[in-house]
Scaffold this motif. Sequence first.
Motif, short mmCIF file in Angstrom:
data_model
loop_
_atom_site.label_atom_id
_atom_site.label_comp_id
_atom_site.label_asym_id
_atom_site.label_seq_id
_atom_site.Cartn_x
_atom_site.Cartn_y
_atom_site.Cartn_z
N PHE A 1 -6.30 6.06 -22.70
CA PHE A 1 -5.36 4.95 -22.51
C PHE A 1 -4.82 4.53 -23.86
N LYS A 2 -4.19 3.37 -23.92
CA LYS A 2 -3.64 2.84 -25.17
C LYS A 2 -4.61 1.79 -25.71
N PRO A 3 -5.55 2.18 -26.56
CA PRO A 3 -6.56 1.24 -27.02
C PRO A 3 -6.11 0.41 -28.21
N LEU A 4 -6.91 -0.59 -28.52
CA LEU A 4 -6.70 -1.42 -29.71
C LEU A 4 -5.28 -1.97 -29.73
N ARG A 5 -4.59 -1.90 -30.86
CA ARG A 5 -3.24 -2.45 -30.96
C ARG A 5 -2.19 -1.33 -30.96
N GLY A 6 -2.35 -0.41 -30.07
CA GLY A 6 -1.37 0.67 -29.95
C GLY A 6 -1.74 1.91 -30.73
N ASP A 7 -3.01 2.04 -31.09
CA ASP A 7 -3.48 3.24 -31.77
C ASP A 7 -3.79 4.30 -30.70
N TYR A 8 -2.76 5.02 -30.27
CA TYR A 8 -2.91 5.96 -29.16
C TYR A 8 -4.00 7.01 -29.41
N ALA A 9 -4.17 7.42 -30.66
CA ALA A 9 -5.10 8.50 -30.97
C ALA A 9 -6.54 8.03 -31.13
N ALA A 10 -6.80 6.74 -30.99
CA ALA A 10 -8.16 6.24 -31.18
C ALA A 10 -9.13 6.78 -30.14
N ASP A 11 -8.61 7.18 -28.96
CA ASP A 11 -9.47 7.76 -27.92
C ASP A 11 -9.42 9.28 -27.95
N SER B 1 -9.31 6.31 -13.83
CA SER B 1 -8.67 5.34 -14.71
C SER B 1 -8.13 6.08 -15.92
N GLY B 2 -6.88 5.84 -16.25
CA GLY B 2 -6.28 6.45 -17.43
C GLY B 2 -5.77 7.86 -17.19
N ASN B 3 -5.34 8.47 -18.26
CA ASN B 3 -4.72 9.81 -18.29
C ASN B 3 -3.33 9.75 -17.66
N VAL B 4 -3.23 9.79 -16.32
CA VAL B 4 -1.94 9.53 -15.67
C VAL B 4 -2.17 8.58 -14.50
N ALA B 5 -1.22 7.68 -14.28
CA ALA B 5 -1.25 6.86 -13.08
C ALA B 5 -0.98 7.78 -11.89
N SER C 1 -2.42 4.73 -17.19
CA SER C 1 -2.16 6.03 -17.81
C SER C 1 -2.46 6.02 -19.30
N TRP C 2 -2.15 7.14 -19.92
CA TRP C 2 -2.39 7.32 -21.35
C TRP C 2 -1.59 6.34 -22.19
N LYS C 3 -0.52 5.77 -21.66
CA LYS C 3 0.32 4.87 -22.45
C LYS C 3 0.08 3.40 -22.10
N ASP C 4 -0.92 3.12 -21.21
CA ASP C 4 -1.16 1.75 -20.75
C ASP C 4 -2.35 1.09 -21.45
N ALA D 1 -6.83 11.24 -28.08
CA ALA D 1 -5.72 11.85 -27.34
C ALA D 1 -4.45 11.07 -27.60
N LEU D 2 -3.36 11.79 -27.89
CA LEU D 2 -2.08 11.13 -28.10
C LEU D 2 -1.32 10.99 -26.78
N TYR D 3 -1.31 12.07 -25.99
CA TYR D 3 -0.66 12.03 -24.69
C TYR D 3 -1.74 12.16 -23.61
N THR D 4 -1.56 13.09 -22.69
CA THR D 4 -2.56 13.32 -21.64
C THR D 4 -3.71 14.17 -22.19
N VAL D 5 -4.77 14.25 -21.41
CA VAL D 5 -5.89 15.14 -21.72
C VAL D 5 -6.14 16.03 -20.50
N GLU D 6 -6.99 17.03 -20.63
CA GLU D 6 -7.30 17.89 -19.51
C GLU D 6 -7.88 17.07 -18.36
N ALA D 7 -7.58 17.49 -17.15
CA ALA D 7 -7.88 16.69 -15.97
C ALA D 7 -9.38 16.47 -15.75
N GLU D 8 -10.22 17.28 -16.35
CA GLU D 8 -11.66 17.14 -16.16
C GLU D 8 -12.33 16.56 -17.41
#
Length: 451
Positions: free
Chosen positions: A338-348, A370-374, A410-413, A350-357
């Motif tokens: 997801f979009k953690p902290l103050r918009g640091d997308y890569a903190a988790d 929860s997360g990845n894609v809505a 999702s990854w951007k939320d 992953a910048l965009y999506t990750v593998e489904a498993e």
Amino acid sequence: MKKLLLLAVAITFLSSCGKNDRGELVGDKGKRWFSEKPYGMALIPGGSFIMGKSDDDLANTMNAPTKTVTVPSFYMDETEITNSEYRQMVNWVRDSVVRVKLAEFADLNSLTPEEGGIGDYSFKDVDTTDLNEYQKYILEKSMLSSGYSGRRLNWDVDLIWDHNDYPDEYYTEIMVDSVYIPVEEAYNGQPTVKTDILNFRYTWMDIEAAAKNKNPEKTRKDFIRTDTVPVYPDTTVWVKDFEYAYNEPMHNEYFWHSAYDEYPVVGVDWKQARAFCEWRFLYKNIYNTSNGMQPVNKFRLPTEAEWEYAARGGIESGTYPWGGPYMMNSTGCFLANFKPLRGDYAADQALYTVEAETFEANDFGLYNMSGNVAEWTNSTYDPESYQYESTMSPNVIDSMNRKKVIRGGSWKDVAYMLQVSTRDWEYQDSARSYIGFRTVQDYMGTDVVFN
């Protein structure tokens, strides 16, 4: 009177002949049913749960008050539908379209398999030798709509995609003029299939409308709908969703490159997700019927209630699929994309999506609820729906309302959107780089123990 009595006895005797029920009420039973667990799905045992916001409604949406509801058992995909899984449908539709074009051209030019070349792809005459009159009639009726009565596509011959191996000028003409985009539009030197020819056509019955119909003049056929859906995902969402950002590599590679095979498909609107369910149902039953097996029931999108119940994983009043109110585990690792902290997308990581498993599955064995894609659901969005919908298998379907419920974030939320009780929506004809889906199938029978 005596004659009537003898006639009744005779009719009773004749109707009992040839049966082994000895005149007892044994029931008219069908072929014994064995429930088959669909590949890649988890069985979600039905039960009751408290649906809605059990925590503070921080966003003050007031659209998810708590209520106790019950859902029956169902199967659900363990992961979001991936690029490779969705490509399976796209390629099946592509091959079907190409075979139709080849067969029609061969028929137009009176070419047969004996002549080779494109003739190998001519319509295959149906052998009616072993068919009874009823089967012949049904076959004739089913083929009339295509204009090629009593004929079907030949799937026994492989399609040829390498232009160096095209068998004749007819095959070349079809591929160059009807299948691939014009040479002047191909900028990378590679032949590219026209995406606008990749349409999946299916029929379905509008049960909701039929059940509520009060017009005696309308018959069953008035509620049979036919949809033609373009199946290719909108890859431009990676650019359109984010202005003043460089996402061209995702636009170019995300859906087709093997590096992203196991990543969730995006750029698919609600109608396309629904068409995928219909295709999966068709594809499975083609195999089952050809192998003498019973057909399966339909695949579909989950209702909003089913989605939330499955996402909770049996944990009562949990905030997230893992139960707790925190987004990190005890070692400081994030539990979702997801979009953690103050918009640091890569903190988790992953910048965009990750593998489904990726990340841990919940207690029902479902990944990335929860997360990845809505994820699209089957339900129509109404902020007041919890106030009036049923407590048994609740679902709202309003054909006049184009808003469909999406769930999971999702990854951007931000984290709030990932809560299992948070509701969100999108227009059914909108495709996004952060919305995917997974499918469900009803469990037939009641021998699954309810939670």
